[in-house]
Design a protein around this motif. Structure first.
Motif, mmCIF file in Angstrom:
data_model
loop_
_atom_site.group_PDB
_atom_site.id
_atom_site.type_symbol
_atom_site.label_atom_id
_atom_site.label_comp_id
_atom_site.label_asym_id
_atom_site.label_seq_id
_atom_site.Cartn_x
_atom_site.Cartn_y
_atom_site.Cartn_z
ATOM 1 N N PHE A 250 0.843 -1.208 0.000
ATOM 2 C CA PHE A 250 0.000 0.000 0.000
ATOM 3 C C PHE A 250 0.877 1.256 0.000
ATOM 4 N N HIS B 48 1.222 4.200 -3.073
ATOM 5 C CA HIS B 48 0.967 5.626 -2.848
ATOM 6 C C HIS B 48 2.249 6.456 -2.960
ATOM 7 N N THR C 196 -0.643 0.092 13.025
ATOM 8 C CA THR C 196 -1.178 1.438 12.806
ATOM 9 C C THR C 196 -0.113 2.499 13.069
ATOM 10 N N ALA D 181 2.121 2.637 10.181
ATOM 11 C CA ALA D 181 1.486 3.320 9.041
ATOM 12 C C ALA D 181 1.562 4.835 9.229
ATOM 13 N N ILE D 182 1.310 5.287 10.444
ATOM 14 C CA ILE D 182 1.380 6.729 10.718
ATOM 15 C C ILE D 182 2.807 7.245 10.508
ATOM 16 N N CYS E 57 3.610 7.569 6.769
ATOM 17 C CA CYS E 57 3.042 8.819 6.217
ATOM 18 C C CYS E 57 3.904 10.010 6.594
ATOM 19 N N GLU E 58 4.237 10.088 7.869
ATOM 20 C CA GLU E 58 5.036 11.216 8.342
ATOM 21 C C GLU E 58 6.400 11.242 7.650
ATOM 22 N N ILE F 51 6.220 12.438 4.008
ATOM 23 C CA ILE F 51 6.037 13.882 3.838
ATOM 24 C C ILE F 51 7.276 14.647 4.301
ATOM 25 N N LEU F 52 7.921 14.138 5.337
ATOM 26 C CA LEU F 52 9.202 14.708 5.755
ATOM 27 C C LEU F 52 10.144 14.700 4.555
#
Lengths: 327, 327
Positions: free
Chosen positions: B76, B80, B139, B142-143, B146-147, B150-151
């Motif tokens: 996943f 993305h 979870t 996963a968080i 994402c962080e 974007i970092l």
């Protein structure tokens, strides 16, 4: 207190909880994940969680993380749907990908999705089997939403979409989350499976009614109410029961008028007005409204499986509001 | 049986489980969600789940849904990330969004993410608290992913990224999932928190080593091994320890050679070769390799908290392979 006040009070509580969950680094990612939530919304889904729990005699205080979870799930799907559909406005403001760019919009949706599970697993005073059951229902809804969204974009031509296709799509995209909300509230409240099932049915029917009215507003509401330009649904070629009905019942000339704007991004305001008039004349708006009323009645029928009480009245009022709402 | 054979046997088992989970309607959505998984991959993360469980004396048969879950989570994030980074090739084939278009790629990633939780909540013979604990760890990873992503995209200029920034990014983007895999295996196996913590440390250090070597291969491997054109990491301006080290230690002229290709999509093969030579001469590849070895030693140190056994040897071999691998 009337429904609007009750919704507002609930929204404040839920939003406070969500905003605490959506703090972190890098700040821009968390800002993007809060943006759409801050732009508005009535928090109908969290309200449904709370009221379902109340209806089965549960402790509504315990619903908060779950109420927050379903709202984050909803917003995650909106952000990603807007990317897929290339929508530029929602709730009267630029969509997340327009405001923050594609990478941040994508990641902020993913983050919200992850936070759904963080919220549900932070809970401590509920038996773990119940929490797992809630996670299962929320996950099922998320899967159905993905499926419904792709069903939507993968129907090749609007004129070939049947009413059955429409309901399958709406069952996935909209009703599945309302279902999950009602189930989750009941599960948190410790309801037996029979009551969970009644509330699931309520949620499903309420969700379909909600979408039908949403489709009507998408055609009849003014720009300010809608938060996007009049005729957007037509210009995007959105597959609604209204359009399916109109195309099925149109004469050659009427069909031409409607099809001249469907999926045509630069359709003129005059062409849009004419198409809307034609659709109204064909009785398609009334047809969708009657269908919505039928679903609302179905939803209420499930509620009659519960004794009369305040929560039941609130849930009845909620679906009445779905029909009556003008925004 | 050597490590490669063990990985293969594990992969077959995990893939069979995943493929059953990834069947549904509309078929095109499920096809898109299987596509990258079918394109290859070593299933290192599922292997880590299984071996961690074995190390703590758990029943490895019970790890299967969790092993499948972490692999789906990984895929996943790849789908993305490829959208966000606009990458066109992965595992030697067109990325999902190139092959299926943006809407399907986005939705298939979302679907995989949801399936992570479906897999974990389908389990029946594990105490629900343990399952919840696994969900919590997945979870959290996963968080962090994402962080971290974007970092990565939000550091404005590569020349301003510090080693510390790099490790923070890698801690999120790569190491957090390795951490979660090791933790989840231990939790499924019923390990006490002290052993979960040791394995978490193993996973973290293994993950950082893995990424450092990945960065090296991204610069030194040939096109076929890499599954994408030579110099892609340079052309994309990927923020690696190697580049950070090279830019810090370069003379004016060397710096110019390197910066002439960084983030320059149409850099010529000659310019790429010169940049790679310069980076090698500056000792940046060796530096990254030494760092990777240091992390591998750290990972092994955590394993010494467990008695010698087959599973411990397998996990030692796994991190040795991370260093030694050429693909």
């Amino acid at each position: 207190m009337n429904l609007i006040e009750k919704l507002k009070r609930n929204a404040e509580r839920v939003d406070a909880y969500i905003m605490k969950l959506l703090e972190g680094e890098p700040p821009i990612l968390y800002e993007a994940s809060r943006y759409l939530l801050k732009a508005g919304g009535k928090r109908l889904r969290p309200y449904l969680v709370v009221k379902s729990c109340e209806l089965v005699g549960g402790d509504v205080e315990k619903t908060l993380p779950f109420a927050a979870a379903v709202e984050m799930l909803h917003n995650f799907t909106l952000i990603h749907d807007d990317i897929m559909d290339r929508d530029e406005l929602r709730r009267g403001v630029p969509t997340v990908h327009v405001k923050y760019g594609l990478p941040l919009a994508l990641a902020s949706g993913d983050l919200l999705f992850a936070k759904v599970y963080e919220a549900m697993t932070e809970v401590e005073d509920i038996p773990p089997e119940r929490i797992l059951n809630c996670i299962r229902r929320a996950t099922k809804a998320a899967i159905h939403i993905c499926e419904g969204q792709i069903l939507d974009v993968s129907y090749p031509k609007l004129s070939e979409v049947s009413e059955e296709d429409y309901y399958r799509m709406v069952g996935g995209k909209t009703a599945s989350l309302f279902e999950a909300c009602a189930e989750i509230g009941a599960i948190v409240g410790g309801a037996p499976e029979s009551e969970v099932e009644l509330l699931r049915g309520y949620g499903y029917n309420a969700g379909v009614a909600f979408q039908l009215i949403d489709d009507i507003l998408g055609i009849t509401a003014d720009e300010e109410t809608l938060g996007k330009p009049i005729g957007s649904d037509l210009r995007e070629g959105k597959k609604t029961l209204i359009i399916i009905h109109a195309l099925k019942n149109a004469s050659g000339e009427e069909r031409r008028i409607i099809e001249s704007v469907l999926g045509v991004e630069d359709a003129s305001p005059e062409a849009i007005s004419r198409a809307i008039e034609t659709i109204e004349r064909l009785g398609s708006i009334d047809y969708a409204r009657r269908e919505a009323e039928r679903y609302v009645e179905e939803a209420k029928r499930r509620l009659r499986g519960f004794p009369e009480c305040e929560a039941r009245k609130d849930l009845e009022e909620l679906v009445d509001f779905f029909i009556r709402r003008t925004y």
